[in-house]
Design a protein around this motif. Sequence first.
Motif, PDB file in Angstrom:
ATOM      1  N   CYS A   1     121.514  52.357 -14.283  1.00  0.00           N
ATOM      2  CA  CYS A   1     121.503  50.926 -13.991  1.00  0.00           C
ATOM      3  C   CYS A   1     121.620  50.743 -12.484  1.00  0.00           C
ATOM      4  O   CYS A   1     121.903  51.694 -11.754  1.00  0.00           O
ATOM      5  N   THR A   2     121.395  49.523 -12.041  1.00  0.00           N
ATOM      6  CA  THR A   2     121.426  49.200 -10.613  1.00  0.00           C
ATOM      7  C   THR A   2     122.324  47.985 -10.383  1.00  0.00           C
ATOM      8  O   THR A   2     122.760  47.327 -11.331  1.00  0.00           O
ATOM      9  N   LEU A   3     122.533  47.679  -9.112  1.00  0.00           N
ATOM     10  CA  LEU A   3     123.284  46.478  -8.751  1.00  0.00           C
ATOM     11  C   LEU A   3     122.595  45.243  -9.325  1.00  0.00           C
ATOM     12  O   LEU A   3     123.263  44.329  -9.827  1.00  0.00           O
ATOM     13  N   ASP A   4     121.274  45.211  -9.295  1.00  0.00           N
ATOM     14  CA  ASP A   4     120.557  44.058  -9.862  1.00  0.00           C
ATOM     15  C   ASP A   4     120.828  43.918 -11.359  1.00  0.00           C
ATOM     16  O   ASP A   4     120.943  42.797 -11.865  1.00  0.00           O
ATOM     17  N   ASP A   5     120.930  45.044 -12.067  1.00  0.00           N
ATOM     18  CA  ASP A   5     121.258  44.989 -13.496  1.00  0.00           C
ATOM     19  C   ASP A   5     122.662  44.414 -13.694  1.00  0.00           C
ATOM     20  O   ASP A   5     122.893  43.609 -14.605  1.00  0.00           O
ATOM     21  N   ILE A   6     123.591  44.825 -12.850  1.00  0.00           N
ATOM     22  CA  ILE A   6     124.962  44.328 -12.935  1.00  0.00           C
ATOM     23  C   ILE A   6     124.994  42.826 -12.648  1.00  0.00           C
ATOM     24  O   ILE A   6     125.741  42.076 -13.281  1.00  0.00           O
ATOM     25  N   LYS A   7     124.139  42.377 -11.730  1.00  0.00           N
ATOM     26  CA  LYS A   7     124.062  40.940 -11.421  1.00  0.00           C
ATOM     27  C   LYS A   7     123.561  40.143 -12.625  1.00  0.00           C
ATOM     28  O   LYS A   7     123.717  38.932 -12.657  1.00  0.00           O
ATOM     29  N   GLY A   8     122.986  40.807 -13.605  1.00  0.00           N
ATOM     30  CA  GLY A   8     122.606  40.129 -14.833  1.00  0.00           C
ATOM     31  C   GLY A   8     123.806  39.755 -15.685  1.00  0.00           C
ATOM     32  O   GLY A   8     123.709  38.887 -16.556  1.00  0.00           O
ATOM     33  N   GLN A   9     124.948  40.419 -15.459  1.00  0.00           N
ATOM     34  CA  GLN A   9     126.167  40.105 -16.206  1.00  0.00           C
ATOM     35  C   GLN A   9     127.213  39.385 -15.362  1.00  0.00           C
ATOM     36  O   GLN A   9     128.025  38.638 -15.886  1.00  0.00           O
ATOM     37  N   LEU A  10     127.211  39.661 -14.077  1.00  0.00           N
ATOM     38  CA  LEU A  10     128.204  39.060 -13.179  1.00  0.00           C
ATOM     39  C   LEU A  10     127.493  38.372 -12.025  1.00  0.00           C
ATOM     40  O   LEU A  10     126.484  38.887 -11.533  1.00  0.00           O
TER      41      LEU A  10
END
Length: 143
Positions: free
Chosen positions: A4-13
């Motif tokens: 996963c990437t930071l952009d993927d994490i931005k999908g949750q937070l």
Amino acid sequence: MPYCTLDDIKGQLDEREIIQLTDDADTGAVDLDNVNRAISDADAEINGYLGARYAVPLDPVPAVVGKYAVDIAVYHLESRRRGASDSRKERYDMAIRFLTKVGEGKLTLGVNDPEDTPRDNEAPQMASSNPERLFSRDSMKGF
């Protein structure tokens, strides 16, 4: 290649939350080292569960692994800063249960599955031939 990437994490937070979880130096920005460490820890956990059945790291990354990688990485980010919420802990536990079952061969990733993956939903196979009979009614006379 991380799962996963930071952009993927931005999908949750949202970015504000990510800053709160990572900005130890109070710079007002996302600390990429802390994000990358959480992603790396998630990757290592996933590889630990899947490595017995699959060649890791996985490439390409199955969608389900990417989803659970985000859940695990966010759990690690929350745990390091303020302790994970109950809902975040539940998502983490669900990811670990899934990975455990895949590692045990009870579930598959659906791609690049090992040839010897047992399938619980397959019916038992009957033998098409039987061994030679050792005893019959006639051969048991006299006992």
